[in-house]
Design a protein around this motif. Structure first.
Motif, mmCIF file in Angstrom:
data_model
loop_
_atom_site.group_PDB
_atom_site.id
_atom_site.type_symbol
_atom_site.label_atom_id
_atom_site.label_comp_id
_atom_site.label_asym_id
_atom_site.label_seq_id
_atom_site.Cartn_x
_atom_site.Cartn_y
_atom_site.Cartn_z
ATOM 1 N N LEU A 72 -4.263 1.325 3.413
ATOM 2 C CA LEU A 72 -4.686 0.223 4.291
ATOM 3 C C LEU A 72 -4.889 0.795 5.691
ATOM 4 C CD1 LEU A 72 -5.050 -2.808 5.055
ATOM 5 C CD2 LEU A 72 -2.587 -2.885 5.457
ATOM 6 N N VAL A 73 -6.110 0.650 6.206
ATOM 7 C CA VAL A 73 -6.388 1.131 7.561
ATOM 8 C C VAL A 73 -6.879 -0.042 8.397
ATOM 9 C CG1 VAL A 73 -7.806 2.702 8.958
ATOM 10 C CG2 VAL A 73 -7.080 3.403 6.686
ATOM 11 N N VAL A 74 -6.180 -0.312 9.509
ATOM 12 C CA VAL A 74 -6.639 -1.360 10.420
ATOM 13 C C VAL A 74 -7.184 -0.690 11.674
ATOM 14 C CG1 VAL A 74 -6.017 -3.437 11.694
ATOM 15 C CG2 VAL A 74 -4.843 -2.913 9.558
ATOM 16 N N LEU A 75 -8.406 -1.036 12.026
ATOM 17 C CA LEU A 75 -9.052 -0.438 13.196
ATOM 18 C C LEU A 75 -9.297 -1.563 14.205
ATOM 19 C CD1 LEU A 75 -11.587 1.705 11.132
ATOM 20 C CD2 LEU A 75 -9.536 2.554 12.296
ATOM 21 N N ASP A 76 -8.480 -1.601 15.251
ATOM 22 C CA ASP A 76 -8.556 -2.699 16.220
ATOM 23 C C ASP A 76 -9.359 -2.249 17.443
ATOM 24 O OD1 ASP A 76 -8.192 -5.033 17.614
ATOM 25 O OD2 ASP A 76 -6.007 -5.016 17.519
ATOM 26 N N ASN A 77 -9.996 -3.229 18.075
ATOM 27 C CA ASN A 77 -10.762 -2.961 19.304
ATOM 28 C C ASN A 77 -11.931 -2.010 19.079
ATOM 29 O OD1 ASN A 77 -10.159 -4.354 21.636
ATOM 30 N ND2 ASN A 77 -8.178 -3.316 21.766
ATOM 31 N N VAL A 78 -12.735 -2.296 18.103
ATOM 32 C CA VAL A 78 -13.945 -1.505 17.866
ATOM 33 C C VAL A 78 -15.062 -2.174 18.663
ATOM 34 C CG1 VAL A 78 -15.627 -0.833 16.109
ATOM 35 C CG2 VAL A 78 -13.177 -0.842 15.560
ATOM 36 N N ASP A 79 -15.748 -1.424 19.530
ATOM 37 C CA ASP A 79 -16.826 -2.081 20.273
ATOM 38 C C ASP A 79 -18.199 -1.423 20.106
ATOM 39 O OD1 ASP A 79 -16.544 0.079 21.941
ATOM 40 O OD2 ASP A 79 -16.092 -1.071 23.749
ATOM 41 N N PHE A 118 0.835 -1.212 0.000
ATOM 42 C CA PHE A 118 0.000 0.000 0.000
ATOM 43 C C PHE A 118 0.863 1.253 0.000
ATOM 44 C CE2 PHE A 118 -2.479 -3.474 1.504
ATOM 45 C CZ PHE A 118 -3.762 -3.235 1.029
ATOM 46 N N GLU A 119 0.276 2.328 -0.522
ATOM 47 C CA GLU A 119 1.021 3.600 -0.550
ATOM 48 C C GLU A 119 1.103 4.196 0.855
ATOM 49 O OE1 GLU A 119 -0.312 6.416 -3.732
ATOM 50 O OE2 GLU A 119 -1.338 4.614 -4.414
ATOM 51 N N ALA A 120 0.064 3.971 1.643
ATOM 52 C CA ALA A 120 0.073 4.454 3.027
ATOM 53 C C ALA A 120 -0.734 3.469 3.862
ATOM 54 C CB ALA A 120 -0.571 5.836 3.107
ATOM 55 N N ARG A 155 -0.875 9.127 10.967
ATOM 56 C CA ARG A 155 -0.061 7.922 10.748
ATOM 57 C C ARG A 155 0.061 7.532 9.274
ATOM 58 N NH1 ARG A 155 -1.178 3.585 15.272
ATOM 59 N NH2 ARG A 155 -1.953 4.938 16.916
ATOM 60 N N THR A 156 -0.859 8.012 8.435
ATOM 61 C CA THR A 156 -0.769 7.589 7.034
ATOM 62 C C THR A 156 -0.048 8.619 6.178
ATOM 63 O OG1 THR A 156 -2.984 8.472 6.689
ATOM 64 C CG2 THR A 156 -2.803 6.088 6.967
#
Ligand SMILES: Nc1ncnc2c1ncn2[C@@H]1O[C@H](COP(=O)(O)OP(=O)(O)OP(=O)(O)O)[C@@H](O)[C@H]1O
Ligand SMILES: [Mg+2]
Length: 300
Positions: free
Chosen positions: A90-97, A33-35, A61-62
């Motif tokens: 590419l965006v990873v979103l962890d711990n979404v509740d 990915f580019e970012a 961050r990107t």
């Protein structure tokens, strides 16, 4: 990663290895990915600063956009739209509740590059369905061989055990029930301890869940509404392994609306339904029993 989808969802119970898996995936694919960015704790960032705080993290961050503090929410939304829409991201979103944490980001329809990807990690399958994830991956418990290897790696820093512990290892694995978090916590605790200490530890574990495991699992329980907490506790104490229709009839008679409550607990990875029976991981059951004992300290 194949093209043809934009949102990948990863879900499963607490401590099952979602973050571990996503981190490996991220390391393997991010170079394409580019970012890219991995936001570790979306629920906490959202709780502290709302969706704008999550958007700022993504931008900083990107695309290394750092001077964002003076911008209003609508200006941030414009920067997200203008700067992210045409790059392969590419965006990873962890711990979404909660669904709001991703909905309000307004990011999905902004990422117009056909090969951009969002990965969402949650304990709640419903969030992924409601967001319209194209692929939903359910992380399952380890199999017996993987669990054995992980325990040995933590307890002996090797993939194999020595004969002194041959009889004790199955006992530990029976207790940890293939949950990586539990294997890691207990395996590390048992490291460099002798067989007598292993036995004593097992005796202790039978009476109480270690705090490090309890805290992780409790988050899922605390996030429930009162009625669903009740249903969870009923199942933990009385109905594990029972048929769903039988349990539903009883819960219905208690006025607890099982038709919504039972699927909701399954979506939140607190129970599983197999062959029309309700199952619960032993550690979650232990958590439920502990909560009930805390509510009624005078009754055994
Ligand atoms: N496949 C694996 N091999 C070795 N260790 C693992 C594996 N999966 C998970 N673990 C270990 O188990 C622990 C819990 O894993 P992880 O943090 O990935 O769980 P999680 O599903 O993200 O939990 P939570 O819902 O609390 O975020 C970690 O310490 C991790 O190192
Ligand atoms: Mg995690």
């Amino acid at each position: 990663m194949n093209s043809g989808f934009h949102v990948l969802g990863i879900w499963g119970m607490g401590g099952i290895g979602k973050t571990t898996l996503a981190t490996v995936l991220y390391d393997r694919i991010s170079y394409q990915f580019e970012a890219c960015c991995y936001i570790e704790n979306v629920c906490k960032i959202y709780e502290d600063g709302g969706s704008i705080a999550v958007q700022k993290q993504i931008l900083c961050r990107t695309i290394d956009e750092k001077i964002l503090d003076t911008h209003s929410p609508s200006e941030i939304a414009t920067i997200v739209r203008n700067r992210l829409h045409n790059i392969k991201l590419l965006v990873v979103l962890d711990n979404v509740d909660q669904i709001e944490q991703i909905d309000e980001l307004d990011i999905r329809h902004v990422l117009l590059h056909p090969e951009s990807r969002i990965i969402i990690i949650t304990r709640d399958e419903h969030i992924l369905r409601a967001y319209g994830a194209n692929i939903v991956y359910n992380v399952e418990l380890m199999n017996g061989i993987e669990a054995h290897k992980l325990l040995c790696r933590k307890a002996f820093i090797s993939d194999y055990s020595c004969s002194t512990f041959a009889e004790l290892i199955p006992e530990v694995l029976k207790y940890t029930q293939c949950l990586p978090l539990a294997i890691r916590v207990i395996g590390s605790f048992l490291h460099s301890r002798n067989a007598k200490q292993w036995k004593a530890t097992l005796d202790r574990l039978r009476n109480s869940l270690p705090d490090k495991i309890l805290k992780v699992l409790q988050v899922s329980y605390e996030g429930l509404d009162e009625e669903d907490k009740e249903i969870f506790l009923h199942i933990a104490c009385f109905f594990k392994g029972e048929r769903k229709d039988y349990v539903s009839r009883i819960l219905d008679a208690c006025g607890l609306q099982p038709d919504i409550g039972i699927p909701l607990l399954a979506e939140k990875s607190l129970i599983t339904i197999k062959n029309e029976e309700i199952h619960m991981h032993e550690m979650l059951q232990e958590l439920g029993k502990k909560i009930v004992r805390g509510q009624h300290p005078d009754e055994p």
